[in-house]
Design a protein around this motif. Structure first.
Motif, PDB file in Angstrom:
ATOM      1  N   ASN A  58       0.830  -1.200   0.000  1.00  0.00           N
ATOM      2  CA  ASN A  58       0.000   0.000   0.000  1.00  0.00           C
ATOM      3  C   ASN A  58       0.871   1.260   0.000  1.00  0.00           C
ATOM      4  OD1 ASN A  58      -2.175   1.683   0.120  1.00  0.00           O
ATOM      5  ND2 ASN A  58      -2.802   1.116   2.175  1.00  0.00           N
ATOM      6  N   ASN A  59       1.887   1.288   0.856  1.00  0.00           N
ATOM      7  CA  ASN A  59       2.784   2.445   0.900  1.00  0.00           C
ATOM      8  C   ASN A  59       3.543   2.599  -0.422  1.00  0.00           C
ATOM      9  OD1 ASN A  59       2.032   3.084   3.499  1.00  0.00           O
ATOM     10  ND2 ASN A  59       3.698   1.948   4.432  1.00  0.00           N
ATOM     11  N   HIS A  60       3.962   1.490  -0.997  1.00  0.00           N
ATOM     12  CA  HIS A  60       4.678   1.509  -2.273  1.00  0.00           C
ATOM     13  C   HIS A  60       3.771   2.078  -3.365  1.00  0.00           C
ATOM     14  CE1 HIS A  60       6.526  -0.233  -5.933  1.00  0.00           C
ATOM     15  NE2 HIS A  60       7.658  -0.084  -5.260  1.00  0.00           N
ATOM     16  N   HIS A  61       2.515   1.654  -3.362  1.00  0.00           N
ATOM     17  CA  HIS A  61       1.549   2.142  -4.350  1.00  0.00           C
ATOM     18  C   HIS A  61       1.354   3.656  -4.213  1.00  0.00           C
ATOM     19  CE1 HIS A  61      -1.958   2.226  -6.951  1.00  0.00           C
ATOM     20  NE2 HIS A  61      -2.622   2.813  -5.987  1.00  0.00           N
ATOM     21  N   HIS A  62       1.180   4.131  -2.975  1.00  0.00           N
ATOM     22  CA  HIS A  62       0.978   5.568  -2.757  1.00  0.00           C
ATOM     23  C   HIS A  62       2.233   6.368  -3.098  1.00  0.00           C
ATOM     24  CE1 HIS A  62      -3.073   5.497  -1.269  1.00  0.00           C
ATOM     25  NE2 HIS A  62      -2.769   4.517  -0.439  1.00  0.00           N
ATOM     26  N   LEU A  63       3.397   5.803  -2.821  1.00  0.00           N
ATOM     27  CA  LEU A  63       4.643   6.484  -3.156  1.00  0.00           C
ATOM     28  C   LEU A  63       4.762   6.689  -4.667  1.00  0.00           C
ATOM     29  CD1 LEU A  63       7.465   7.505  -2.204  1.00  0.00           C
ATOM     30  CD2 LEU A  63       8.274   5.187  -2.625  1.00  0.00           C
ATOM     31  N   PHE A  64       4.384   5.681  -5.439  1.00  0.00           N
ATOM     32  CA  PHE A  64       4.512   5.797  -6.887  1.00  0.00           C
ATOM     33  C   PHE A  64       3.415   6.648  -7.519  1.00  0.00           C
ATOM     34  CE2 PHE A  64       7.893   2.813  -6.666  1.00  0.00           C
ATOM     35  CZ  PHE A  64       8.653   3.116  -7.790  1.00  0.00           C
ATOM     36  N   GLN A  65       2.462   7.115  -6.752  1.00  0.00           N
ATOM     37  CA  GLN A  65       1.481   8.050  -7.291  1.00  0.00           C
ATOM     38  C   GLN A  65       2.104   9.418  -7.530  1.00  0.00           C
ATOM     39  OE1 GLN A  65      -1.692   7.198  -8.309  1.00  0.00           O
ATOM     40  NE2 GLN A  65      -0.786   5.197  -7.909  1.00  0.00           N
ATOM     41  N   VAL A  66       3.199   9.735  -6.813  1.00  0.00           N
ATOM     42  CA  VAL A  66       3.842  11.041  -6.974  1.00  0.00           C
ATOM     43  C   VAL A  66       5.057  10.980  -7.906  1.00  0.00           C
ATOM     44  CG1 VAL A  66       3.025  11.891  -4.754  1.00  0.00           C
ATOM     45  CG2 VAL A  66       5.239  10.753  -4.889  1.00  0.00           C
ATOM     46  N   VAL A  67       5.439   9.785  -8.336  1.00  0.00           N
ATOM     47  CA  VAL A  67       6.592   9.640  -9.232  1.00  0.00           C
ATOM     48  C   VAL A  67       6.197  10.080 -10.635  1.00  0.00           C
ATOM     49  CG1 VAL A  67       8.120   7.944 -10.313  1.00  0.00           C
ATOM     50  CG2 VAL A  67       7.642   7.795  -7.870  1.00  0.00           C
ATOM     51  N   ARG A  68       7.025  10.916 -11.232  1.00  0.00           N
ATOM     52  CA  ARG A  68       6.759  11.396 -12.592  1.00  0.00           C
ATOM     53  C   ARG A  68       7.422  10.502 -13.635  1.00  0.00           C
ATOM     54  NH1 ARG A  68       2.974  14.176 -10.979  1.00  0.00           N
ATOM     55  NH2 ARG A  68       3.279  16.183 -10.010  1.00  0.00           N
ATOM     56  N   GLN A  69       8.679  10.135 -13.387  1.00  0.00           N
ATOM     57  CA  GLN A  69       9.395   9.275 -14.319  1.00  0.00           C
ATOM     58  C   GLN A  69      10.327   8.362 -13.535  1.00  0.00           C
ATOM     59  OE1 GLN A  69      11.693  11.702 -16.925  1.00  0.00           O
ATOM     60  NE2 GLN A  69      13.202  12.256 -15.393  1.00  0.00           N
ATOM     61  N   VAL A  70      10.747   7.300 -14.181  1.00  0.00           N
ATOM     62  CA  VAL A  70      11.604   6.311 -13.542  1.00  0.00           C
ATOM     63  C   VAL A  70      12.959   6.336 -14.240  1.00  0.00           C
ATOM     64  CG1 VAL A  70      11.900   3.851 -13.094  1.00  0.00           C
ATOM     65  CG2 VAL A  70       9.637   4.869 -12.932  1.00  0.00           C
ATOM     66  N   ASN A  71      14.022   6.426 -13.430  1.00  0.00           N
ATOM     67  CA  ASN A  71      15.369   6.352 -13.987  1.00  0.00           C
ATOM     68  C   ASN A  71      16.130   5.238 -13.262  1.00  0.00           C
ATOM     69  OD1 ASN A  71      16.074   7.422 -11.505  1.00  0.00           O
ATOM     70  ND2 ASN A  71      16.360   9.497 -12.298  1.00  0.00           N
ATOM     71  N   GLY A  72      17.399   5.104 -13.542  1.00  0.00           N
ATOM     72  CA  GLY A  72      18.205   4.049 -12.951  1.00  0.00           C
ATOM     73  C   GLY A  72      18.248   4.101 -11.435  1.00  0.00           C
ATOM     74  N   SER A  73      18.332   5.302 -10.891  1.00  0.00           N
ATOM     75  CA  SER A  73      18.354   5.446  -9.421  1.00  0.00           C
ATOM     76  C   SER A  73      17.060   4.949  -8.794  1.00  0.00           C
ATOM     77  CB  SER A  73      18.580   6.916  -9.052  1.00  0.00           C
ATOM     78  OG  SER A  73      19.824   7.355  -9.546  1.00  0.00           O
ATOM     79  N   THR A  74      15.955   5.245  -9.454  1.00  0.00           N
ATOM     80  CA  THR A  74      14.662   4.781  -8.948  1.00  0.00           C
ATOM     81  C   THR A  74      14.589   3.261  -8.989  1.00  0.00           C
ATOM     82  OG1 THR A  74      13.683   6.785  -9.894  1.00  0.00           O
ATOM     83  CG2 THR A  74      12.168   5.080  -9.159  1.00  0.00           C
ATOM     84  N   LEU A  75      15.099   2.670 -10.056  1.00  0.00           N
ATOM     85  CA  LEU A  75      15.103   1.209 -10.160  1.00  0.00           C
ATOM     86  C   LEU A  75      15.916   0.576  -9.038  1.00  0.00           C
ATOM     87  CD1 LEU A  75      15.534   0.717 -14.009  1.00  0.00           C
ATOM     88  CD2 LEU A  75      13.477   0.333 -12.646  1.00  0.00           C
ATOM     89  N   TRP A  76      17.105   1.115  -8.768  1.00  0.00           N
ATOM     90  CA  TRP A  76      17.938   0.574  -7.708  1.00  0.00           C
ATOM     91  C   TRP A  76      17.308   0.786  -6.336  1.00  0.00           C
ATOM     92  CZ3 TRP A  76      21.353  -3.002  -8.184  1.00  0.00           C
ATOM     93  CH2 TRP A  76      22.036  -3.154  -9.377  1.00  0.00           C
ATOM     94  N   ALA A  77      16.691   1.931  -6.125  1.00  0.00           N
ATOM     95  CA  ALA A  77      16.024   2.199  -4.840  1.00  0.00           C
ATOM     96  C   ALA A  77      14.841   1.249  -4.649  1.00  0.00           C
ATOM     97  CB  ALA A  77      15.557   3.651  -4.773  1.00  0.00           C
ATOM     98  N   ASN A  78      14.127   0.949  -5.723  1.00  0.00           N
ATOM     99  CA  ASN A  78      12.988   0.036  -5.638  1.00  0.00           C
ATOM    100  C   ASN A  78      13.438  -1.407  -5.363  1.00  0.00           C
ATOM    101  OD1 ASN A  78      10.033  -0.356  -6.004  1.00  0.00           O
ATOM    102  ND2 ASN A  78      10.737  -1.712  -7.612  1.00  0.00           N
ATOM    103  N   LEU A  79      14.605  -1.736  -5.872  1.00  0.00           N
ATOM    104  CA  LEU A  79      15.120  -3.093  -5.663  1.00  0.00           C
ATOM    105  C   LEU A  79      15.389  -3.350  -4.201  1.00  0.00           C
ATOM    106  CD1 LEU A  79      15.966  -5.653  -7.161  1.00  0.00           C
ATOM    107  CD2 LEU A  79      18.250  -4.709  -7.273  1.00  0.00           C
TER     108      LEU A  79
END
Length: 79
Positions: A58-79
């Motif tokens: 649920n928190n992950h879903h709400h966090l990604f509601q404010v994300v505009r674009q995904v880059n490499g840093s976002t991918l690593w942070a999500n991992l």
């Protein structure tokens, strides 16, 4: 990369986690209520784990509601 792909990947990983968790629940050999008594701690542990994973999702879903674009840093942070 669009954020929908990362959300779908994360949803899939969480679904696999929940599936693996439920596979640990064993079916009692007897068909009466007394046979369920030894399984209560395992079931309660599953429920607490399920709630914990659900809160994370649920928190992950709400966090990604404010994300505009995904880059490499976002991918690593999500991992």
């Amino acid at each position: 990369m669009v954020k929908g792909r990362l959300e779908a990947f994360s949803d899939g990983v969480i679904a696999i986690i929940i599936t693996i968790m439920v596979l640990e629940l064993k079916i009692p050999h007897e068909s009466d209520l007394a046979a369920l008594r030894p399984l209560i701690p395992i079931f309660l542990s599953y429920v607490l784990s399920f709630v914990h994973v659900g809160i994370y999702w649920n928190n992950h879903h709400h966090l990604f509601q404010v994300v505009r674009q995904v880059n490499g840093s976002t991918l690593w942070a999500n991992l």
